[in-house]
Motif scaffolding. Structure first.
Motif, mmCIF file in Angstrom:
data_model
loop_
_atom_site.group_PDB
_atom_site.id
_atom_site.type_symbol
_atom_site.label_atom_id
_atom_site.label_comp_id
_atom_site.label_asym_id
_atom_site.label_seq_id
_atom_site.Cartn_x
_atom_site.Cartn_y
_atom_site.Cartn_z
ATOM 1 N N VAL A 24 0.831 -1.205 0.000
ATOM 2 C CA VAL A 24 0.000 0.000 0.000
ATOM 3 C C VAL A 24 0.864 1.253 0.000
ATOM 4 C CG1 VAL A 24 -1.692 1.326 1.329
ATOM 5 C CG2 VAL A 24 -1.940 -1.154 1.120
ATOM 6 N N VAL A 25 1.906 1.260 0.824
ATOM 7 C CA VAL A 25 2.811 2.411 0.871
ATOM 8 C C VAL A 25 3.464 2.622 -0.489
ATOM 9 C CG1 VAL A 25 4.952 3.297 1.874
ATOM 10 C CG2 VAL A 25 3.248 2.213 3.337
ATOM 11 N N PHE A 26 3.892 1.547 -1.127
ATOM 12 C CA PHE A 26 4.522 1.666 -2.445
ATOM 13 C C PHE A 26 3.554 2.262 -3.462
ATOM 14 C CE2 PHE A 26 5.555 0.148 -6.664
ATOM 15 C CZ PHE A 26 6.926 0.377 -6.753
ATOM 16 N N GLN A 27 2.331 1.758 -3.481
ATOM 17 C CA GLN A 27 1.356 2.216 -4.468
ATOM 18 C C GLN A 27 0.883 3.642 -4.211
ATOM 19 O OE1 GLN A 27 0.228 0.640 -7.255
ATOM 20 N NE2 GLN A 27 1.661 -1.033 -6.882
ATOM 21 N N ALA A 28 0.820 4.046 -2.940
ATOM 22 C CA ALA A 28 0.244 5.349 -2.598
ATOM 23 C C ALA A 28 1.281 6.456 -2.511
ATOM 24 C CB ALA A 28 -0.498 5.247 -1.266
ATOM 25 N N SER A 29 2.556 6.130 -2.618
ATOM 26 C CA SER A 29 3.606 7.130 -2.460
ATOM 27 C C SER A 29 4.278 7.409 -3.803
ATOM 28 C CB SER A 29 4.645 6.646 -1.444
ATOM 29 O OG SER A 29 5.335 5.510 -1.949
ATOM 30 N N LYS A 30 5.307 8.243 -3.756
ATOM 31 C CA LYS A 30 6.036 8.579 -4.969
ATOM 32 C C LYS A 30 6.929 7.439 -5.464
ATOM 33 C CE LYS A 30 8.076 12.180 -3.313
ATOM 34 N NZ LYS A 30 8.977 13.356 -3.183
ATOM 35 N N LEU A 31 7.013 6.341 -4.723
ATOM 36 C CA LEU A 31 7.804 5.203 -5.180
ATOM 37 C C LEU A 31 7.253 4.653 -6.501
ATOM 38 C CD1 LEU A 31 8.391 3.261 -1.829
ATOM 39 C CD2 LEU A 31 10.024 4.689 -3.073
ATOM 40 N N ARG A 32 5.953 4.577 -6.588
ATOM 41 C CA ARG A 32 5.331 4.112 -7.837
ATOM 42 C C ARG A 32 5.542 5.118 -8.952
ATOM 43 N NH1 ARG A 32 -1.163 2.970 -8.799
ATOM 44 N NH2 ARG A 32 -0.973 2.256 -10.965
ATOM 45 N N GLU A 33 5.430 6.378 -8.634
ATOM 46 C CA GLU A 33 5.604 7.431 -9.637
ATOM 47 C C GLU A 33 7.008 7.414 -10.233
ATOM 48 O OE1 GLU A 33 5.718 12.341 -9.753
ATOM 49 O OE2 GLU A 33 4.826 11.278 -8.048
ATOM 50 N N TYR A 34 8.001 7.134 -9.393
ATOM 51 C CA TYR A 34 9.391 7.124 -9.850
ATOM 52 C C TYR A 34 9.840 5.738 -10.319
ATOM 53 C CZ TYR A 34 10.399 11.865 -8.247
ATOM 54 O OH TYR A 34 10.431 13.231 -8.090
ATOM 55 N N GLY A 35 8.950 4.761 -10.329
ATOM 56 C CA GLY A 35 9.313 3.422 -10.764
ATOM 57 C C GLY A 35 10.435 2.826 -9.932
ATOM 58 N N ALA A 36 10.290 2.903 -8.613
ATOM 59 C CA ALA A 36 11.366 2.523 -7.695
ATOM 60 C C ALA A 36 11.244 1.089 -7.205
ATOM 61 C CB ALA A 36 11.378 3.481 -6.497
ATOM 62 N N LEU A 37 10.602 0.221 -7.990
ATOM 63 C CA LEU A 37 10.455 -1.167 -7.563
ATOM 64 C C LEU A 37 11.816 -1.852 -7.406
ATOM 65 C CD1 LEU A 37 8.681 -3.596 -6.904
ATOM 66 C CD2 LEU A 37 8.577 -4.099 -9.361
ATOM 67 N N SER A 38 12.732 -1.592 -8.342
ATOM 68 C CA SER A 38 14.056 -2.217 -8.245
ATOM 69 C C SER A 38 14.793 -1.755 -7.001
ATOM 70 C CB SER A 38 14.883 -1.896 -9.495
ATOM 71 O OG SER A 38 15.085 -0.494 -9.626
ATOM 72 N N LEU A 39 14.601 -0.492 -6.622
ATOM 73 C CA LEU A 39 15.231 0.025 -5.407
ATOM 74 C C LEU A 39 14.699 -0.710 -4.178
ATOM 75 C CD1 LEU A 39 15.798 3.792 -4.632
ATOM 76 C CD2 LEU A 39 14.958 2.251 -2.869
ATOM 77 N N VAL A 40 13.400 -0.910 -4.132
ATOM 78 C CA VAL A 40 12.788 -1.604 -2.999
ATOM 79 C C VAL A 40 13.269 -3.054 -2.928
ATOM 80 C CG1 VAL A 40 10.603 -2.412 -2.025
ATOM 81 C CG2 VAL A 40 10.757 -0.111 -2.994
ATOM 82 N N LEU A 41 13.346 -3.711 -4.073
ATOM 83 C CA LEU A 41 13.787 -5.108 -4.091
ATOM 84 C C LEU A 41 15.250 -5.237 -3.686
ATOM 85 C CD1 LEU A 41 12.030 -6.415 -7.340
ATOM 86 C CD2 LEU A 41 11.337 -6.747 -4.956
ATOM 87 N N ARG A 42 16.082 -4.284 -4.090
ATOM 88 C CA ARG A 42 17.482 -4.307 -3.674
ATOM 89 C C ARG A 42 17.605 -4.091 -2.177
ATOM 90 N NH1 ARG A 42 20.512 -0.106 -7.440
ATOM 91 N NH2 ARG A 42 22.201 -0.608 -5.983
ATOM 92 N N ALA A 43 16.777 -3.207 -1.637
ATOM 93 C CA ALA A 43 16.785 -2.998 -0.193
ATOM 94 C C ALA A 43 16.319 -4.254 0.537
ATOM 95 C CB ALA A 43 15.884 -1.808 0.171
ATOM 96 N N LEU A 44 15.332 -4.932 -0.018
ATOM 97 C CA LEU A 44 14.845 -6.182 0.576
ATOM 98 C C LEU A 44 15.973 -7.222 0.633
ATOM 99 C CD1 LEU A 44 11.459 -7.896 -0.266
ATOM 100 C CD2 LEU A 44 13.536 -9.238 -0.051
ATOM 101 N N ALA A 45 16.695 -7.366 -0.480
ATOM 102 C CA ALA A 45 17.804 -8.325 -0.513
ATOM 103 C C ALA A 45 18.894 -7.937 0.484
ATOM 104 C CB ALA A 45 18.380 -8.411 -1.926
ATOM 105 N N GLY A 46 19.190 -6.635 0.569
ATOM 106 C CA GLY A 46 20.192 -6.178 1.531
ATOM 107 C C GLY A 46 19.783 -6.449 2.961
ATOM 108 N N ALA A 47 18.494 -6.306 3.251
ATOM 109 C CA ALA A 47 18.000 -6.566 4.600
ATOM 110 C C ALA A 47 18.148 -8.031 4.967
ATOM 111 C CB ALA A 47 16.540 -6.137 4.715
ATOM 112 N N VAL A 48 17.817 -8.924 4.026
ATOM 113 C CA VAL A 48 17.912 -10.360 4.300
ATOM 114 C C VAL A 48 19.364 -10.762 4.541
ATOM 115 C CG1 VAL A 48 17.560 -12.656 3.326
ATOM 116 C CG2 VAL A 48 15.812 -10.894 3.029
ATOM 117 N N LEU A 49 20.284 -10.277 3.710
ATOM 118 C CA LEU A 49 21.701 -10.604 3.895
ATOM 119 C C LEU A 49 22.226 -10.058 5.214
ATOM 120 C CD1 LEU A 49 23.051 -9.951 0.277
ATOM 121 C CD2 LEU A 49 22.644 -12.154 1.381
ATOM 122 N N THR A 50 21.830 -8.828 5.551
ATOM 123 C CA THR A 50 22.274 -8.231 6.810
ATOM 124 C C THR A 50 21.718 -8.994 8.002
ATOM 125 O OG1 THR A 50 22.361 -6.041 5.768
ATOM 126 C CG2 THR A 50 22.311 -6.108 8.175
#
Length: 223
Positions: A24-50
């Motif tokens: 919901v946050v992704f869809q309702a914020s500027k993340l969707r507008e800027y096409g930042a899905l790859s950024l979110v997925l990279r952060a997700l991967a970084g979180a899991v490794l950390t």
């Protein structure tokens, strides 16, 4: 005794409450507008490794063998502070608008933490025949985690920029201190106060994170 179908419904409810807010946050914020899905997925991967690195270090240097809970809490808090440096490294490795980086990093990082630490316990526990509120509280805690990481990422992003007001800087330091030592502080409280403490910390971080994100967006407009 609930039937087997009801146990799956309970699991689905808990899972939606825990993980849907990130979408919901992704869809309702500027993340969707800027096409930042790859950024979110990279952060997700970084979180899991950390998180895997934190678990390994915790098991190595502070195993849960019935020793001092205070010493273990200090080690856990230290690893939380180290996690902040991992988020800083991630923020420096991506190129985007400051507020988008902070929001994307916070949403992706919190989603990775929630999936790694809550999905399996929910799948195993929420499907049991005996109903328990624990998994609903776990889902609520997942939402507080989103607030915590978004606020931390916004504060870290603000501290890397020049021209940030002293008020925002001071509030950011307070927010990061709350993030880094929330496990230690929670350990000092009675278990019944755990959720109350988390809500109070998340509320403070929400105020700080919102102010910082707003200041980052304002800086872009002025530029």
């Amino acid at each position: 005794v609930p039937c087997a179908g009801m146990t799956y419904i309970h699991f689905i409810n808990c899972a939606l409450l825990a993980f849907a807010p990130s979408f919901v946050v992704f869809q309702a914020s500027k993340l969707r507008e800027y096409g930042a899905l790859s950024l979110v997925l990279r952060a997700l991967a970084g979180a899991v490794l950390t998180l895997f690195a934190k678990v390994f270090l915790l098991a190595t240097f502070a195993p849960d063998s019935g020793g001092s809970s205070l010493a273990r809490g200090v080690v856990v808090s230290g690893l939380d502070v180290a996690e902040l440096w991992a988020i800083v490294f991630f923020l420096r490795s991506v190129t985007s608008e400051a507020s988008v980086k902070a929001l994307g990093a916070g949403v992706g990082w919190s989603l990775g933490v929630n999936i790694a630490t809550r999905l399996v316990p929910m799948w195993v526990g929420a499907r049991s025949l005996e109903f328990s509120w624990d998994y609903l509280w776990m889902a609520v805690d997942a939402n507080l985690t989103i607030v915590s990481y978004v606020a931390a990422a916004a504060a870290l992003q603000a501290l890397q920029r020049r021209g940030v007001s002293k008020t925002v800087t001071n509030l950011s330091y307070v927010c990061l201190a709350l993030f880094g030592y929330q496990v230690f502080v929670t350990g000092m409280l009675h278990r019944s106060l755990f959720l109350v403490e988390k809500v109070v910390v998340a509320a403070a971080q929400c105020v700080v994170g919102g102010s910082v994100l707003q200041s980052l967006g304002t800086d872009v407009k002025r530029a």
